[in-house]
Enzyme design. Structure first.
Site, PDB file in Angstrom:
ATOM      1  N   ASP A  12       0.850  -1.193   0.000  1.00 51.38           N
ATOM      2  CA  ASP A  12       0.000   0.000   0.000  1.00 51.38           C
ATOM      3  C   ASP A  12       0.890   1.248   0.000  1.00 51.38           C
ATOM      4  OD1 ASP A  12      -2.409   1.406   0.202  1.00 51.38           O
ATOM      5  OD2 ASP A  12      -2.405   1.364   2.401  1.00 51.38           O
ATOM      6  N   GLU A  34      -1.361   5.946  -9.000  1.00 49.36           N
ATOM      7  CA  GLU A  34      -2.316   6.942  -8.482  1.00 49.36           C
ATOM      8  C   GLU A  34      -2.166   8.272  -9.200  1.00 49.36           C
ATOM      9  OE1 GLU A  34      -2.887   7.198  -4.264  1.00 49.36           O
ATOM     10  OE2 GLU A  34      -3.928   9.115  -4.402  1.00 49.36           O
ATOM     11  N   ILE A  41      -9.553  -0.125   3.140  1.00 51.60           N
ATOM     12  CA  ILE A  41     -10.091   0.075   4.483  1.00 51.60           C
ATOM     13  C   ILE A  41      -9.013  -0.189   5.525  1.00 51.60           C
ATOM     14  CG2 ILE A  41     -11.798  -0.762   6.161  1.00 51.60           C
ATOM     15  CD1 ILE A  41     -13.367  -1.554   3.416  1.00 51.60           C
ATOM     16  N   ASP A  42      -8.687   0.824   6.257  1.00 50.57           N
ATOM     17  CA  ASP A  42      -7.754   0.694   7.375  1.00 50.57           C
ATOM     18  C   ASP A  42      -8.366   1.257   8.663  1.00 50.57           C
ATOM     19  OD1 ASP A  42      -5.615   0.377   9.020  1.00 50.57           O
ATOM     20  OD2 ASP A  42      -4.266   1.728   7.992  1.00 50.57           O
TER      21      ASP A  42
HETATM   22  P1  13P Z   1      -9.000   4.738   5.535  1.00 50.92           P
HETATM   23  O1  13P Z   1      -8.123   5.542   6.425  1.00 50.92           O
HETATM   24  O2  13P Z   1     -10.231   5.488   5.144  1.00 50.92           O
HETATM   25  O3  13P Z   1      -9.332   3.397   6.120  1.00 50.92           O
HETATM   26  O4  13P Z   1      -8.201   4.472   4.158  1.00 50.92           O
HETATM   27  C1  13P Z   1      -7.227   3.461   4.103  1.00 50.92           C
HETATM   28  C2  13P Z   1      -6.413   3.520   2.852  1.00 50.92           C
HETATM   29  O5  13P Z   1      -6.715   4.188   1.893  1.00 50.92           O
HETATM   30  C3  13P Z   1      -5.202   2.699   2.828  1.00 50.92           C
HETATM   31  O6  13P Z   1      -4.471   2.908   1.671  1.00 50.92           O
HETATM   32  O1  G3H Z   2      -3.316   4.785   3.637  1.00 52.02           O
HETATM   33  C1  G3H Z   2      -2.619   4.543   4.602  1.00 52.02           C
HETATM   34  C2  G3H Z   2      -2.928   3.444   5.541  1.00 52.02           C
HETATM   35  O2  G3H Z   2      -3.953   3.812   6.409  1.00 52.02           O
HETATM   36  C3  G3H Z   2      -1.685   2.962   6.230  1.00 52.02           C
HETATM   37  O3  G3H Z   2      -1.319   3.752   7.307  1.00 52.02           O
HETATM   38  O4  G3H Z   2       1.167   4.084   7.148  1.00 52.02           O
HETATM   39  O5  G3H Z   2      -0.040   4.188   9.347  1.00 52.02           O
HETATM   40  O6  G3H Z   2       0.268   1.999   8.183  1.00 52.02           O
HETATM   41  P1  G3H Z   2       0.117   3.513   8.037  1.00 52.02           P
HETATM   42 ZN    ZN Z   3      -4.503   4.908   0.898  1.00 51.24          ZN
END
Ligand code: 13P
Ligand code: G3H
Ligand code: ZN
Length: 311
Positions: free
Chosen positions: A82, A134, A257-258
């Site tokens: 990601d 992106e 979704i995170d």
């Molecule tokens: P949220 O913070 O809305 O869950 O988005 C997560 C995301 O885009 C990870 O790449």
């Molecule tokens: O889009 C980002 C994700 O929510 C990941 O967040 O870098 O804190 O793991 P992070």
């Molecule tokens: Zn993201």
């Protein structure tokens, strides 16, 4: 079944009018909560790892746990990087067993974004790995993904054909008003997404998978639960589920979704301690956190993504 890339799952999702959940993973309980939910509902999944999550959990541990999840469930699961920040990180993940990577050049000048994305695609495709690029920047502030609201800008549909043709990406993340983290809109603001941009992008890119980042709904009942059990979160406004359903039915094939997972895990653990103040066995409170992750993922699959029984 070994780990899969996203090619076939996106093709099916595009044709079937649903989306695959891309869930961020950081530890064993999160992985198990997600894949158990997918197994129960017979849903494909993308498990995605940010650079900071990789650093936290350490690459070999994550890979071993994800492989165990695939073996145990037999589901089509992709392991995805990601927000890959540069070519080297993408290469490292590809060499280390990831089946899909995102190269996030969205903050770069257009030509530099094209160049680095093209470089990742060449390396990835030669090894059977799919690539997400992106265009456009999301608003919001979250850890490593830091774009101030003033700098945020929507994807410009006029750029997408050129970008996809010149880079060879397999999917494209676009900015239509979602943002990372729990605080996506100002207090009192009505959530709005630019579906007109999504429509124009998909008109220009027929049969091409689009990705939506920053797509947590941040449901008030979870924020309330966190606060009822000792937390102190300000009210948050996420992406309404109805809008996500609309996106999933369109060209959007991957919904990230995170934050909703973080919220569910925190709610589960806080509830556990509120009800069992004397507990100190991690299996008890992390076990409850895992149950909450499981519930939230099942809810996503059934009410937002539409990926139930799509294996
Ligand atoms: P949220 O913070 O809305 O869950 O988005 C997560 C995301 O885009 C990870 O790449
Ligand atoms: O889009 C980002 C994700 O929510 C990941 O967040 O870098 O804190 O793991 P992070
Ligand atoms: Zn993201």
């Amino acid at each position: 079944m070994p780990l899969v890339n996203t090619k076939e799952m996106f093709q099916k999702a595009y044709e079937g009018g649903y989306a695959i959940g891309a869930f961020n993973i950081n530890n064993m309980e999160i992985i198990q909560g997600i894949v158990d939910a997918c197994k129960e509902l017979n849903s494909p999944a993308i498990l995605q790892v940010s650079a900071s999550a990789r650093k936290y959990a350490r690459p070999n541990y994550l890979l071993a746990m994800v492989k165990a999840a695939v073996e145990e469930t037999g589901l089509p699961i992709a392991l995805h990087l990601d927000h890959g920040p540069d070519f080297e990180t993408c290469k490292d993940c590809i060499d280390g067993g990831f089946t899909s990577v995102m190269i996030d050049g969205s903050h770069l000048p257009y030509e530099e974004n094209v160049a680095v994305t093209r470089k990742v695609v060449e390396y990835a495709h030669a090894r059977g790995v799919t690539v997400e690029g992106e265009l456009g920047q999301l608003a919001g502030v979250e850890d490593d993904v830091n774009v101030s609201a003033e700098d945020a800008h929507y994807t410009q549909p006029e750029q997408v054909e050129d970008f996809v043709t010149r880079t060879g990406v397999d999917s494209l993340a676009i900015a239509i008003g979602t943002s990372h983290g729990a605080y996506k809109f100002k207090p009192g603001q009505k959530p709005q997404l630019r579906f007109d941009i999504l429509e124009e992008v998909s008109r220009r890119l027929p049969n091409f998978p689009i990705v939506l980042h920053g797509a947590s709904s941040v449901l008030p009942e979870y924020v309330k639960m966190v606060n009822d059990f000792g937390g102190n979160m300000p009210d948050a406004i996420g992406i309404p589920e109805e809008m996500l359903r609309q996106a999933a039915a369109s060209a959007v094939c991957k919904i990230n979704i995170d934050s909703d997972l973080r919220l569910a895990l925190t709610a589960g653990i806080r509830k556990h301690f509120a009800e069992n103040p004397g507990h100190f066995d991690p299996r008890q409170y992390l076990g409850d956190g895992r149950k909450f992750i499981n519930e939230v993922v099942k809810n996503k699959i059934e009410t937002v993504l539409g990926s139930k029984d799509r294996v």
